[in-house]
Design an enzyme around this catalytic site. Structure first.
Site, PDB file in Angstrom:
ATOM      1  N   TYR A 221       0.820  -1.221   0.000  1.00 25.77           N
ATOM      2  CA  TYR A 221       0.000   0.000   0.000  1.00 25.77           C
ATOM      3  C   TYR A 221       0.852   1.268   0.000  1.00 25.77           C
ATOM      4  CZ  TYR A 221      -4.235  -2.608   1.436  1.00 25.77           C
ATOM      5  OH  TYR A 221      -5.312  -3.450   1.494  1.00 25.77           O
ATOM      6  N   SER A 252      -2.306  -5.727  -7.204  1.00 21.19           N
ATOM      7  CA  SER A 252      -2.284  -4.697  -6.165  1.00 21.19           C
ATOM      8  C   SER A 252      -2.716  -5.302  -4.838  1.00 21.19           C
ATOM      9  CB  SER A 252      -3.260  -3.581  -6.526  1.00 21.19           C
ATOM     10  OG  SER A 252      -4.597  -4.064  -6.391  1.00 21.19           O
ATOM     11  N   ASP A 253      -2.408  -4.599  -3.747  1.00 20.33           N
ATOM     12  CA  ASP A 253      -3.063  -4.944  -2.493  1.00 20.33           C
ATOM     13  C   ASP A 253      -4.507  -4.435  -2.598  1.00 20.33           C
ATOM     14  OD1 ASP A 253      -3.674  -5.832   0.013  1.00 20.33           O
ATOM     15  OD2 ASP A 253      -1.882  -5.039   0.971  1.00 20.33           O
ATOM     16  N   TRP A 254      -5.323  -4.836  -1.657  1.00 17.49           N
ATOM     17  CA  TRP A 254      -6.775  -4.711  -1.790  1.00 17.49           C
ATOM     18  C   TRP A 254      -7.330  -3.283  -1.561  1.00 17.49           C
ATOM     19  CZ3 TRP A 254      -5.094  -8.937  -3.339  1.00 17.49           C
ATOM     20  CH2 TRP A 254      -5.879 -10.053  -3.624  1.00 17.49           C
TER      21      TRP A 254
END
Ligand code: BGC
Length: 717
Positions: A221, A252-254
């Site tokens: 992030y 990507s991260d969430w």
């Protein structure tokens, strides 16, 4: 010992670790041809579908992305995470930092394999693990999810996990990169020079990609040097692809993990998860129309994903050439439960054992007081994305009772009157941390888990125990005749206030579904403790580098953990690599030999050391090799771990451990030439049983590119 009778064991057996890793057997030329044919049939819309997740919530615990029925391309189905499959019930293994404390790469390979198999049985094809962010400071809320403060150790464990898991599914080491502060993870910038980045914070990522063929990577992030990781071309293109030759896909991260559209796609973010927020049709059309994004880039990124689907022979119900395993047969099967127990038993670190109080007696007249609410609670670790639910979990009280034989065990809750403890032979206090004190910081999910009460999670500002836990230990130790403290937690804990008041201390981490049973077996001596600390335990909070959980910009350099403590000559409470045993080991006969064709990158050393169990019972030694370098033209930290090996020996048993030390592990990252450099200088190889106990030493000088002969201290017999 004559060479013929020598029992030589490799400290890291690369062939055994990588056995069955599907990624390492891929025929890339063939895959590339097939992918090109397939991509030629894909429309722009189909490619766009390939670069984004299906929705904000998982379907049947699976986070899906891409796929196209018409073209016969299956969807990604991703499942967390580092301590087990986060989908319905599954085997809850000890958290990663606990497994790291085993220093047992073969065990970590088997755990990776078991988690991968359970993920496949749940219908998943990508395992969102391992977490390999370095523990720059032990206060990081997600410390429990990662392996250690050391790059070599994290790399070896990460590689083992990935190679095991990739027998069944793809893995996604995360979070790339410098994600080591929880509370400000969505905003903070890890600021770092090129050398520290390559040598310390990325080296283990590099190993996971290059050695283990990690099939995907999840971005972090946070920002690195002011640029969000999801849109950082230096990380995603220059390092990951150009230097390391990564052929996987980057997701990507969430939710907040993708910060832009054209910028992220151009930088090399292939898939936005879990749903299109930045990669919506509208935003993509706008970016294409403005010229900030080209169709070629969408093609390239979609190809990264499709490439792995073809390579891994992905089908709706198959991955890695195998059809979906039967969940009823494999999820929480006896073998995985036994593995969870083995991991828990090997992970417990005996930190103090005055007058050999442990192992406990279990004869008929022994009276044991077991103190603390945590003794009778399920405490598996944080409740963020790495949370795993098992059908049965053994608590300390269950395990201690099961192992106690004829001894009686009486439980006292934390708020009980403890004045009667003096009547017991020994008092065992179970104290520590829980998901309320540390973990991934997702306030809403935690609030739900708490039934509406806010559970803080996140980073720990101080490494001391919460006041109530300290108070419990002190109240018990004041009254009890002899006190054993069993600590639960996901990282280093400062024990200075009370350590001198107790006789024994056992660090048990978050030990997974079999943790209670494992604890009973260690306390009563059915198992000889063999865990070693993968993180330094400082005496005081301010012995470590400055730690600000609200920081928005954090300077990273070559020093943290034991490197920081060594450099500042500060003695820790318990050093990195430390752990006691119920037996004793002698290390001797260090022998270092040079070979010029060690591997493709050139030469290297082989270091052999003799290990002898000189105690009265079987146990495991963990032998560690550290390298120092003097006369360098650049700053060098006092020493760095470059090898470790674990060996189980019967009483009086002997073995020889062999460490391979390639020249690559002696190099530094030269910022001028932007490459690894092997310098002319004096290299010191030290071997022992912790970072603070290194009795065997050999030095070898390199001058004008040639190696002089090795000098030993003490001299070999
Ligand atoms: C975490 C990741 C995790 C993802 C999906 C994020 O909040 O940072 O580690 O894999 O959620 O659950």
């Amino acid at each position: 010992m004559s060479p013929e009778s020598e029992n030589v064991l490799p400290a890291f057996d690369a062939d055994a670790i990588h056995a069955g890793n599907f990624a390492l057997g891929i025929d890339h030329e063939k895959v590339a041809r097939e992918v090109d044919t397939l991509m030629a049939r894909m429309s722009l819309a189909q490619k766009i579908h390939e670069i984004r997740g299906h929705g904000p919530l998982p379907a049947d615990s699976l986070w899906c992305a891409g796929g196209d029925e018409e073209l016969g391309i299956a969807a990604w189905r991703m499942v967390d995470g580092p301590r087990g499959a986060r989908a319905g019930v599954a085997t809850a293994f000890p958290v990663a930092i606990a497994r790291a404390a085993t220093f047992d790469v073969d065990l970590e390979r088997r755990v990776g394999m078991a988690i991968g198999l359970e993920v496949a049985a749940k219908g998943g094809n990508v395992l969102l693990a391992p977490t390999i962010n370095l523990l720059r400071h032990p206060g990081w809320g997600r410390a429990q999810e990662t392996y250690s403060e050391d790059t070599h150790h994290t790399g070896a464990m990460g590689v083992a996990f990935i190679s095991g898991a990739q027998n069944h599914v793809l893995t996604s080491p995360k979070h790339f990169a410098l994600n080591n502060l929880e509370n400000t993870r969505f905003e903070m910038s890890g600021d770092i020079d090129a050398r520290s980045l390559r040598e310390v914070y990325l080296r283990h990522f590099e190993r996971c990609v290059v050695e283990a063929g990690a099939a995907s990577v999840m971005t972090a992030y946070n920002k690195v040097n002011g640029t969000y990781c999801c849109q950082n071309p230096e990380l995603l293109q220059a390092i990951l692809r150009d230097d390391w030759g990564f052929r996987g896909f980057v997701e990507s991260d969430w939710y907040l993990g993708t910060r832009s559209t054209a910028r992220a796609l151009n930088a090399g973010l292939d898939i936005e998860m879990p749903a299109p927020y930045r990669f919506t049709d509208e935003k993509l059309e706008e970016a294409l129309a403005s010229g900030r994004l080209h169709e070629d880039t969408i093609h390239r990124n979609a190809r990264h994903s499709v490439y792995q689907k073809v390579a891994w022979q992905l089908e709706d119900d198959a991955v890695a050439g195998k059809t979906r395993p039967d969940a009823a047969r494999f999820v929480e099967c006896d073998e995985h439960v036994a593995l969870a127990r083995e991991a828990a038993e090997k992970s417990m670190v005996l930190l103090k054992n005055a007058a050999e109080l442990l192992p406990l007696e279990r004869t008929g007249d022994t009276r044991i007081a077991l103190v603390g609410d945590l003794a009778d609670e399920i405490n598996l670790g944080d409740r963020g994305s790495s949370m795993v639910t098992s059908t049965r979990v053994s608590k300390p009280l269950d395990g201690i009772r099961a192992a106690a034989g004829g001894a009686t065990v009486t439980h006292f809750a934390s708020d009980a009157d403890l004045t009667g403890l003096a009547d017991f032979d020994v008092c065992v206090v179970v104290a520590g941390l829980s998901y309320r004190d540390e973990g991934e910081f997702i306030p809403t999910a935690q609030q739900e888990a708490e039934g509406g009460d806010l559970a803080r999670g996140g980073d720990r500002e101080s490494l001391a125990l919460p006041a109530a836990q300290r108070d419990l230990i002190e109240r018990a130790a004041t009254v009890a005749r002899r006190t054993v403290v069993v600590l639960q937690g996901g990282s280093a804990i400062v024990v200075r206030d009370w350590i001198d008041d107790v006789e024994a201390l056992l660090m048990t981490w978050y030990a997974g579904r079999e943790g209670g049973l494992a604890l009973g077996r260690v306390l009563f001596g059915d198992v000889c403790p063999s865990g070693r600390l993968p993180v330094s335990f400082p005496r005081h909070d301010d012995d470590l580098l400055p730690w600000d959980v609200a920081a928005l910009s954090v300077e990273h350099d070559l020093l943290h953990g034991y490197r920081w403590l060594d450099h500042h000559a500060v003695a820790p409470e318990f050093p990195f690599g430390f752990g006691l045993s119920y037996t004793r080991f002698d290390l001797s006969e260090l022998r270092v030999t040079r070979s010029e064709d060690e591997d493709a990158s050139g030469g290297g050393f082989r270091c052999r050391v003799g290990v002898h169990n000189v105690g009265a019972r079987a146990g495991a030694a963990v032998v560690q090799l550290y390298v120092s370098c003097s006369d360098s033209r650049v700053f060098r930290v006092p020493k760095e771990l470059r090898g470790f090996g674990r060996v189980e020996l019967e009483a009086d048993g002997r073995a020889t451990l062999e460490f391979a030390l390639p020249d690559a592990d002696l190099c530094f990252w030269d910022v001028e030439t932007e490459s690894w450099q092997l310098e002319d200088c004096r290299y010191r190889f030290r071997v022992g049983s912790s970072s603070a106990d290194l009795p065997l030493e050999a030095t070898c000088r390199r001058a004008d590119g040639s190696w002089e002969s090795v000098v030993y201290s003490p001299s070999p017999q």
